[in-house]
Design a protein around this motif. Structure first.
Motif, mmCIF file in Angstrom:
data_model
loop_
_atom_site.group_PDB
_atom_site.id
_atom_site.type_symbol
_atom_site.label_atom_id
_atom_site.label_comp_id
_atom_site.label_asym_id
_atom_site.label_seq_id
_atom_site.Cartn_x
_atom_site.Cartn_y
_atom_site.Cartn_z
ATOM 1 N N ILE A 184 0.836 -1.208 0.000
ATOM 2 C CA ILE A 184 0.000 0.000 0.000
ATOM 3 C C ILE A 184 0.869 1.256 0.000
ATOM 4 C CG2 ILE A 184 -1.615 1.354 1.433
ATOM 5 C CD1 ILE A 184 -3.037 -1.282 2.075
ATOM 6 N N SER A 185 1.962 1.246 0.776
ATOM 7 C CA SER A 185 2.807 2.450 0.821
ATOM 8 C C SER A 185 3.449 2.689 -0.545
ATOM 9 C CB SER A 185 3.836 2.381 1.943
ATOM 10 O OG SER A 185 4.967 1.701 1.543
ATOM 11 N N LEU A 186 3.774 1.611 -1.264
ATOM 12 C CA LEU A 186 4.317 1.774 -2.627
ATOM 13 C C LEU A 186 3.262 2.375 -3.551
ATOM 14 C CD1 LEU A 186 6.456 -1.421 -3.278
ATOM 15 C CD2 LEU A 186 7.236 0.923 -3.059
ATOM 16 N N MET A 187 1.999 1.905 -3.381
ATOM 17 C CA MET A 187 0.912 2.439 -4.220
ATOM 18 C C MET A 187 0.720 3.926 -3.973
ATOM 19 S SD MET A 187 -2.100 -0.288 -3.886
ATOM 20 C CE MET A 187 -1.720 -2.009 -4.036
ATOM 21 N N LEU A 188 0.870 4.334 -2.699
ATOM 22 C CA LEU A 188 0.628 5.737 -2.353
ATOM 23 C C LEU A 188 1.679 6.680 -2.933
ATOM 24 C CD1 LEU A 188 -0.492 5.333 1.357
ATOM 25 C CD2 LEU A 188 -1.882 6.240 -0.472
ATOM 26 N N ILE A 189 2.845 6.139 -3.278
ATOM 27 C CA ILE A 189 3.881 6.984 -3.888
ATOM 28 C C ILE A 189 3.469 7.352 -5.313
ATOM 29 C CG2 ILE A 189 6.291 7.019 -4.686
ATOM 30 C CD1 ILE A 189 6.942 5.265 -2.271
ATOM 31 N N LYS A 190 2.760 6.392 -5.966
ATOM 32 C CA LYS A 190 2.379 6.620 -7.369
ATOM 33 C C LYS A 190 1.268 7.675 -7.468
ATOM 34 C CE LYS A 190 1.524 2.249 -8.275
ATOM 35 N NZ LYS A 190 1.041 1.111 -9.024
ATOM 36 N N SER A 191 1.179 8.289 -8.638
ATOM 37 C CA SER A 191 0.082 9.214 -8.896
ATOM 38 C C SER A 191 -1.118 8.410 -9.404
ATOM 39 C CB SER A 191 0.489 10.220 -9.965
ATOM 40 O OG SER A 191 1.628 10.904 -9.561
ATOM 41 N N ASN A 192 -2.276 9.018 -9.416
ATOM 42 C CA ASN A 192 -3.498 8.410 -9.959
ATOM 43 C C ASN A 192 -3.764 7.014 -9.387
ATOM 44 O OD1 ASN A 192 -3.852 10.649 -11.809
ATOM 45 N ND2 ASN A 192 -2.117 9.778 -12.910
ATOM 46 N N ILE A 193 -3.991 6.963 -8.091
ATOM 47 C CA ILE A 193 -4.178 5.674 -7.403
ATOM 48 C C ILE A 193 -5.552 5.078 -7.690
ATOM 49 C CG2 ILE A 193 -4.302 4.574 -5.142
ATOM 50 C CD1 ILE A 193 -2.515 6.738 -4.127
ATOM 51 N N ASP A 194 -5.577 3.755 -7.818
ATOM 52 C CA ASP A 194 -6.836 3.055 -7.997
ATOM 53 C C ASP A 194 -7.154 2.343 -6.670
ATOM 54 O OD1 ASP A 194 -8.956 1.663 -8.841
ATOM 55 O OD2 ASP A 194 -7.927 0.520 -10.409
ATOM 56 N N ASN A 195 -8.284 2.726 -6.032
ATOM 57 C CA ASN A 195 -8.609 2.152 -4.718
ATOM 58 C C ASN A 195 -8.848 0.648 -4.767
ATOM 59 O OD1 ASN A 195 -8.340 4.547 -3.484
ATOM 60 N ND2 ASN A 195 -10.517 4.899 -3.103
ATOM 61 N N SER A 196 -9.277 0.143 -5.931
ATOM 62 C CA SER A 196 -9.543 -1.297 -6.017
ATOM 63 C C SER A 196 -8.251 -2.101 -5.863
ATOM 64 C CB SER A 196 -10.236 -1.630 -7.340
ATOM 65 O OG SER A 196 -9.401 -1.299 -8.401
ATOM 66 N N GLU A 197 -7.122 -1.510 -6.268
ATOM 67 C CA GLU A 197 -5.825 -2.196 -6.089
ATOM 68 C C GLU A 197 -5.543 -2.364 -4.598
ATOM 69 O OE1 GLU A 197 -2.268 -0.757 -8.145
ATOM 70 O OE2 GLU A 197 -3.592 -0.023 -9.723
ATOM 71 N N MET A 198 -5.841 -1.300 -3.844
ATOM 72 C CA MET A 198 -5.614 -1.332 -2.399
ATOM 73 C C MET A 198 -6.526 -2.356 -1.740
ATOM 74 S SD MET A 198 -5.183 2.210 -0.453
ATOM 75 C CE MET A 198 -4.297 3.348 -1.439
ATOM 76 N N SER A 199 -7.779 -2.373 -2.203
ATOM 77 C CA SER A 199 -8.747 -3.326 -1.670
ATOM 78 C C SER A 199 -8.273 -4.759 -1.940
ATOM 79 C CB SER A 199 -10.096 -3.048 -2.324
ATOM 80 O OG SER A 199 -10.992 -4.037 -2.024
ATOM 81 N N GLY A 200 -7.717 -4.977 -3.131
ATOM 82 C CA GLY A 200 -7.182 -6.299 -3.498
ATOM 83 C C GLY A 200 -6.064 -6.722 -2.567
ATOM 84 N N GLU A 201 -5.211 -5.758 -2.189
ATOM 85 C CA GLU A 201 -4.114 -6.062 -1.269
ATOM 86 C C GLU A 201 -4.667 -6.476 0.098
ATOM 87 O OE1 GLU A 201 -0.812 -6.338 -1.258
ATOM 88 O OE2 GLU A 201 -0.904 -6.183 -3.441
ATOM 89 N N LEU A 202 -5.678 -5.735 0.573
ATOM 90 C CA LEU A 202 -6.252 -6.035 1.890
ATOM 91 C C LEU A 202 -6.965 -7.389 1.894
ATOM 92 C CD1 LEU A 202 -7.563 -2.563 3.057
ATOM 93 C CD2 LEU A 202 -5.916 -3.969 4.262
ATOM 94 N N ASP A 203 -7.442 -7.823 0.726
ATOM 95 C CA ASP A 203 -8.116 -9.125 0.641
ATOM 96 C C ASP A 203 -7.181 -10.275 0.985
ATOM 97 O OD1 ASP A 203 -10.622 -8.228 0.132
ATOM 98 O OD2 ASP A 203 -10.427 -8.280 -2.050
ATOM 99 N N ARG A 204 -5.875 -9.997 0.935
ATOM 100 C CA ARG A 204 -4.903 -11.044 1.306
ATOM 101 C C ARG A 204 -4.999 -11.395 2.790
ATOM 102 N NH1 ARG A 204 0.409 -8.311 -0.696
ATOM 103 N NH2 ARG A 204 1.327 -9.706 0.839
ATOM 104 N N LEU A 205 -5.579 -10.486 3.579
ATOM 105 C CA LEU A 205 -5.717 -10.752 5.022
ATOM 106 C C LEU A 205 -6.997 -11.559 5.243
ATOM 107 C CD1 LEU A 205 -4.872 -7.144 6.218
ATOM 108 C CD2 LEU A 205 -3.367 -9.121 6.339
ATOM 109 N N ASP A 206 -6.916 -12.886 5.017
ATOM 110 C CA ASP A 206 -8.151 -13.677 5.039
ATOM 111 C C ASP A 206 -8.711 -13.918 6.438
ATOM 112 O OD1 ASP A 206 -6.067 -15.258 5.577
ATOM 113 O OD2 ASP A 206 -6.382 -16.713 3.975
ATOM 114 N N SER A 207 -7.936 -13.620 7.491
ATOM 115 C CA SER A 207 -8.508 -13.821 8.827
ATOM 116 C C SER A 207 -9.388 -12.647 9.251
ATOM 117 C CB SER A 207 -7.415 -14.068 9.855
ATOM 118 O OG SER A 207 -6.263 -13.400 9.525
#
Lengths: 316, 169
Positions: free
Chosen positions: B77-100
């Protein structure tokens, strides 16, 4: 599929620009994708001097004095997204700069931000409903000060100099190149850069060439920076941008008394503007030996006049 | 033949008990991740208020002190935040890795992170406070849930294994 195609177009355009290279890369990075694609389609990207964005209006791109209108209506969200991109999605981290009216990004490019000002006890605490932005592209012109160097650096010593011009005439660029030339001629130069325009720093290094014997004090006000420079770096010359207040005049007097010379810039169309300003005391009391007047008559950075006998003419 | 049956039986008991333990671990992991998420937002509060650090930097600093899977997710997520024009669905996809975590837990963290960075310091403080209070109530619920279900899953796993083994033998 549409998003994929859009991304591919964007990456292709960006790749093309990186391949060509240029000054604009940091600026392109902060623009929303649609605007970036429009700008990338322009010829002579490296000649862009300004991009003006106003909510509800078209984009105006300036190539020096020439204007180009892009077919895209700027929305309020576009302006906010640019602010987010400038600040790595952390607008609060540039809040102070926004309150001051502009943000400087990597590469020394300055982005003017205006909107509805929120005042508290007479101090700007926020700027809401941002309506316009002016992206000014910083450029490095090595050698533009060669013609005036012999007027400023006389018999091995630097004379106190003021560079005068209206906005967009190349004051800061000339100051930067003078600092580079003087530094490379063997003098210790200290740049007091309140807004990160003369010598933009990134990762503790100056991005533009300001000479081998140059120290940079960035952030803080000019008067504080000047006092720190004298106390800690013992420079031969101090360079400051856009002076104009009584505090600045006092700080420059302190420099002269301390045996340090200065080169400063200020807004003005003629030497009379200097006499009418808050720093006129510097001229009247003989602290200024040279004044360089710039204009954009024959392009940005046209040297109109170099006043060499100020100290005798303007003393009361 | 008896030895084979015995071996199969013991294996079944062990496998079923392990499944039970795995299931119960999910409740413990959820609690740990929620604790670290609260720690993240408290840390962000300090980094934003006192250091005016940018979000990607602040998240990177805080995540270095973490131990759960949230550390890896925050890295992306911190790498995504460095980039411009962020897509929130990418962040949501990352959080989906936390299956607990439950989908509501993930939603709170996602909303918290995506809402940050768009306002002044007081605005950021408000968002952080709101996110922390939501996470704290989720944490209370997670602790309750762990108390209730963790032991149950372990016992059910072991008991199921024993029942199957007895029936087979």
């Amino acid at each position: 599929m549409a998003r994929y195609t859009q991304n591919m177009t964007f990456y292709f355009s960006l790749l093309m620009y990186i391949f060509i290279g240029g000054f604009m890369d940091y600026v392109l990075n902060i623009l929303p994708m649609e605007i970036m694609q429009l700008v990338l389609r322009l010829d002579n990207l490296d000649s862009i001097t300004e991009i003006r964005l106003r909510a509800g209006k078209n984009i105006y791109v300036y190539f020096g004095l020439e204007e180009c209108v892009l077919p895209y209506i700027i929305s309020k969200m576009d302006l906010i997204n640019i602010l987010k991109n400038i600040s790595f999605n952390s607008i609060y981290s540039v809040q102070q700069e926004i309150n001051n009216g502009f943000v400087t990004i990597t590469g020394g490019h300055r982005i003017g931000v205006v909107g509805e000002i929120v005042l508290k006890d007479g101090v700007v605490t926020n700027v809401k409903n941002i309506s316009s932005m002016n992206i000014r592209i910083a450029k490095e012109y090595i050698g533009i000060s060669n013609d005036v160097l012999d007027k400023v650096l006389v018999l091995g010593s630097v004379l106190n100099t003021i560079i005068l011009s209206p906005p967009l005439c190349g004051k800061t660029t000339l100051l930067r190149d003078l600092a580079r030339n003087i530094s490379n001629s063997g003098k210790n130069v200290c740049i007091v850069d309140e807004r990160g325009e003369i010598a933009p720093m990134y990762d503790s290094k100056c991005i533009l060439d300001v000479g081998n014997r140059t120290d940079v004090i960035s952030g803080g006000t000019k008067d504080i920076g000047i006092r720190i420079a004298v106390r800690s770096m013992a420079p031969n010359v101090v360079c400051v941008d856009e002076i104009g207040t009584k505090k600045d005049a006092e700080a420059l007097k302190y420099l002269s008394i301390s045996g340090v010379n200065f080169i400063a810039t200020m807004h003005g169309k003629s030497i009379n503007d200097l006499l009418l300003s808050d720093i006129s005391c510097l001229l009247k009391e003989g602290y200024i030996s040279r004044a360089i007047l710039l204009s954009n008559k024959n392009g940005i950075g046209t040297i109109e006049n170099v006043y060499t006998d100020l100290s005798s003419n303007f003393r009361p | 033949m008896l030895m084979v049956r015995l071996f199969v039986g013991i294996t079944l008991v062990v496998v079923c008990a392990l499944v039970g333990v795995y299931k119960s671990r999910k409740f413990e992991t959820r609690e740990h991740i929620l604790r670290e998420a609260i720690y993240l937002f408290r840390g962000l509060e300090n980094e934003i208020r006192f250091s005016l650090n940018t979000l990607p930097n602040a998240i990177e600093i805080i995540r270095q002190r973490m131990n759960t899977h949230l550390k890896d997710v925050l890295g992306s997520i911190s790498l995504m935040l460095i980039k411009s024009n962020i897509d929130n669905s990418e962040m949501s996809g990352e959080l989906d890795r936390l299956d607990s975590l439950t989908s509501y837990d993930k939603q709170i963290i996602l909303t918290g992170i995506t809402s940050l960075g768009s306002s002044d310091i007081d605005g950021e403080q408000g968002i952080i406070n709101m996110t922390i209070s939501s996470l704290e109530s989720e944490l209370d619920e997670a602790i309750e849930s762990k108390k209730k279900n963790s032991k149950m899953y372990k016992t059910v796993g072991l008991a199921t294994g024993l029942v199957i083994a007895i029936i087979l033998i």
